[in-house]
Design a protein around this motif. Structure first.
Motif: not given
Lengths: 377, 328
Positions: B146-172
């Protein structure tokens, strides 16, 4: 006993009759107070808000009947307990205070542990009352075109999933699986572990060697690898999951009990029992195990949390409880398919796991401090 | 010391043998067999029988057990059915990825755990101490998947698509699709970026246990006389804690390495599945479903044996480092 004291007591009785738990809450015993008060109010709410279902539950399926019995019993228990507590006889302190009383007193001073215990009681109550409580049937599907992946709303407090089912209802029904499996699996493992550990510690020699080598072997396996190998190859069913979870956890308990028994064995009271000619069976069951029980209870409480996580993990991998039966692990796995579009699908079941396990861990830690006289302050 | 190490090594042999036995019987007593993998409609019973004979499945269980054990002693782990090549080759392909991931996770977990535990001990009963305890317990209660999914959700998906953060981490995966076309510096960065989320998912759950242990061990050490002496000499707190106290406080923490390795390996199954990480955990998991018996047996056996080895190393290290312990 002064008059003022009696008047105060009578007043508390009135409060207790209407809102059991409130007197305890107001006099500073917030742990018991909240438990009783929340149980009382919660059950009353179910009775009034869901009275149609309560009536419908009469002669319904077994889980509805069970929910009904739970409802009635918890109402009666909450009310009478508070009533008796308020008007109760003052048992003089210091007389007949057992080790368990002391431990209970130490435990009730530990606020986080008490909070954890309240959460656990609430969880079990909710799990038992789910058929009366849940807004929808867990398998009920809404309109597949308009009601899939609906976000948080008043109609669906936690949204809907890929089959347009209500997430909150499935969460509530999932609690039954997690809590039941955790409890039963740990009961099995604690029973086996305690018996084998006590036998190994008391007998020594070859018996000890054989049991403990086996324990070493089982502990060497990464537990999940062992679990998925067995369940993956033998096929999954609730019975299988409970059995395998129960049969892979006991070595830890056995080690703890053996350690305790080894030190207890040298004590005078065990020597006295031996000199008195008691049978080995009697010494193990009546003298050794009760005295080694403290650490076992702690390990069991922490083990339930651990087992809930493992069961969720198995379900996540598709090896646990099979759909459409709702289980937290499966629900997290379903959410994986559309993490960005429907974030609530994985988030809430996961949070449910975290808070449940957290509650068990808090209680386990509190018990560890309370049951060990050396740690009592 | 040498005698202790030798004795400890010898005691591991029956353990490994027992592991092999349990693995073999758990796998071979299960219903179904590897022929299921090749089964197709219209296949006659004769062909299936012939296949069973080819795989040696017509022999009684104890004969198969002894054969398997004998072959393993000579380094022959059999032939993987699904990968169509020797099991050892498959293991050699996938094991390094798992080891890299586990090593990173172990390193991060111990680093965080030691730092947090030390801070907690030095500032015992402060707000920081209790706040850290609560946060750690929260992570400790978390399922790693679950932690993994939440990290993907926040640091990868949301960071990239919703929040437009400069850094996001690949999830796969372990590298990006365009890995071959990158310069050396970019390649290193790409690999590290791919490691971040799986490592964190594995490590954060372990950190709590290590920090708690470290806190207890540190508390014991800083109450000792030699620490008080160091303080009385007028040394700064940082020097006393990190130079004098830390070394001794770390000794009991070493035993945790042996304890956490099975937890870590269990975690890799989830993490490798979620992050599409080509490692042992996912390979075993896949192999179970297609009933690739040789691979399942060898993989599980490897995992368990590595735990034994890790425990062995931890024990020996413990004996080497702590002069108070004498095993003669």
């Amino acid at each position: 006993m002064s008059d003022g004291f009696l008047v105060a007591r009578r007043r508390w009785r009135v409060v207790s009759a209407a809102l059991p738990g409130l007197p305890q809450l107001l006099t500073g015993r917030w742990g018991t107070g909240w438990t009783v008060l929340l149980t009382w109010l919660g059950c009353l709410w179910v009775l009034t808000a869901r009275y149609e279902r309560v009536i419908g539950a009469l002669g319904g399926a077994w889980d509805q009947s069970l929910a009904l019995v739970t409802l009635v019993v918890s109402l009666i228990v909450a009310w009478t307990w508070s009533w008796r507590d308020v008007s109760g006889s003052d048992r003089p302190l210091g007389i007949g205070v057992s080790q368990w009383d002391l431990a209970a007193r130490a435990f009730s001073k530990n606020h986080t542990a008490v909070a954890g215990l309240i959460v656990i009681i609430a969880l079990y109550l909710v799990a038992l009352l789910t058929p009366l409580l849940a807004p929808y049937d867990p398998a009920f599907q809404g309109n597949l075109i308009t009601e899939r992946y609906v976000g948080l709303s008043t109609v669906h407090p936690l949204g809907t999933d890929n089959y347009a089912r209500d997430v909150l209802s499935r969460l509530l029904y999932g609690a039954r699986i997690s809590l039941a499996i955790g409890f039963v699996a740990v009961s099995i493992s604690v029973t086996i572990g305690t018996l084998l550990g006590a036998v190994a510690g008391f007998m020594g020699g070859i018996v000890d060697g054989l049991i403990m080598r086996f324990v070493d072997i089982v502990i060497s396996f990464p537990r999940l690898v062992l679990l998925i190998t067995i369940i993956g190859l033998f096929g999954s069913s609730i019975f299988m999951i409970v059995a395998v979870l129960g049969l892979t956890l006991w070595p830890g308990t056995a080690r703890i009990v053996r350690g305790e028994v080894l030190s207890l064995r040298e004590r005078e009271f065990i020597q006295a029992a031996t000199v008195l000619g008691y049978s080995k069976r009697r010494i193990i069951l009546r003298h050794l195990i009760p005295n080694a029980l403290g650490p076992v209870i702690v390990a069991a409480t922490l083990g339930i949390g651990n087992t809930i996580v493992l069961e969720a993990g198995l379900s996540f991998l598709g090896l646990g409880v099979q759909p459409p039966t709702p289980s937290w692990g499966t629900m997290v796995a379903v959410g994986r398919d559309d993490l960005l579009g429907a974030w609530w699908l994985s988030t809430f079941p996961g949070l449910a796991i975290v808070f449940t396990v957290l509650a068990f861990n808090l209680v386990g830690d509190g018990l560890r401090d309370a049951l060990d006289p050396r740690l009592r302050t | 010391m040498t005698r202790y190490i030798i004795r400890r090594l010898l005691s591991a042999i029956p353990l490994v043998l027992g592991i092999a036995t349990i693995v073999f019987f758990a796998v071979n007593l299960a219903p179904g067999d590897p022929t299921l993998y090749f089964l197709s409609p219209g296949m006659t019973q004769d062909v299936i029988e012939q296949m069973r004979i080819n795989f040696g499945l017509d022999q009684p269980v104890h004969v198969r057990y002894l054969r398997w054990l004998g072959a393993m002693l000579t380094g022959d782990f059999g032939h993987s059915i699904s990968h169509s090549r020797p099991v050892l080759e498959v293991l050699v392909d996938f094991l390094p990825n798992t080891l890299i991931l586990s090593a990173c996770a172990l390193f991060v977990a111990f680093l965080f755990g030691i730092i947090i535990g030390t801070i907690q001990a030095v500032r015992q009963y402060s707000i920081m101490d209790s706040a850290m305890s609560v946060v750690l317990l929260f992570f400790y209660s978390m399922p790693s998947f679950w932690l993994a999914l939440m990290l993907i959700l926040t640091l990868s998906l949301f960071a990239r698509n919703v929040w437009d953060l400069p850094i996001w981490f690949p999830a796969s995966g372990i590298v990006s699709v365009d890995y071959d076309f990158l310069t050396f510096g970019e390649k290193v960065r790409d690999r590290v970026m791919h490691l971040v989320l799986p490592t964190l998912s594995l490590a954060l759950v372990l950190t709590a246990g290590i920090a708690r242990y470290m806190r207890g061990s540190m508390l014991e050490v800083i109450r000792q006389d030699y620490v008080r002496t160091a303080k009385a000499k007028g040394l700064s707190e940082a020097v006393v804690v990190f130079k004098h106290a830390l070394r001794n406080a770390l000794i009991p923490v070493i035993t945790l390495v042996g304890l956490y390795i099975p937890v870590l390996f269990s975690g890799t199954i989830f993490i490798e599945t979620i992050f599409a990480w080509p490692g042992m955990g996912r390979t075993i998991y896949d192999a179970i479903f297609i009933r690739d018996y040789p691979l399942v047996m060898a993989g599980t056996f490897f995992f368990a044996s590595m735990v034994v080895v890790a425990n062995l190393i931890a024990d020996v290290l413990y004996a080497v480092i702590d002069p108070r312990i004498r095993y003669e």
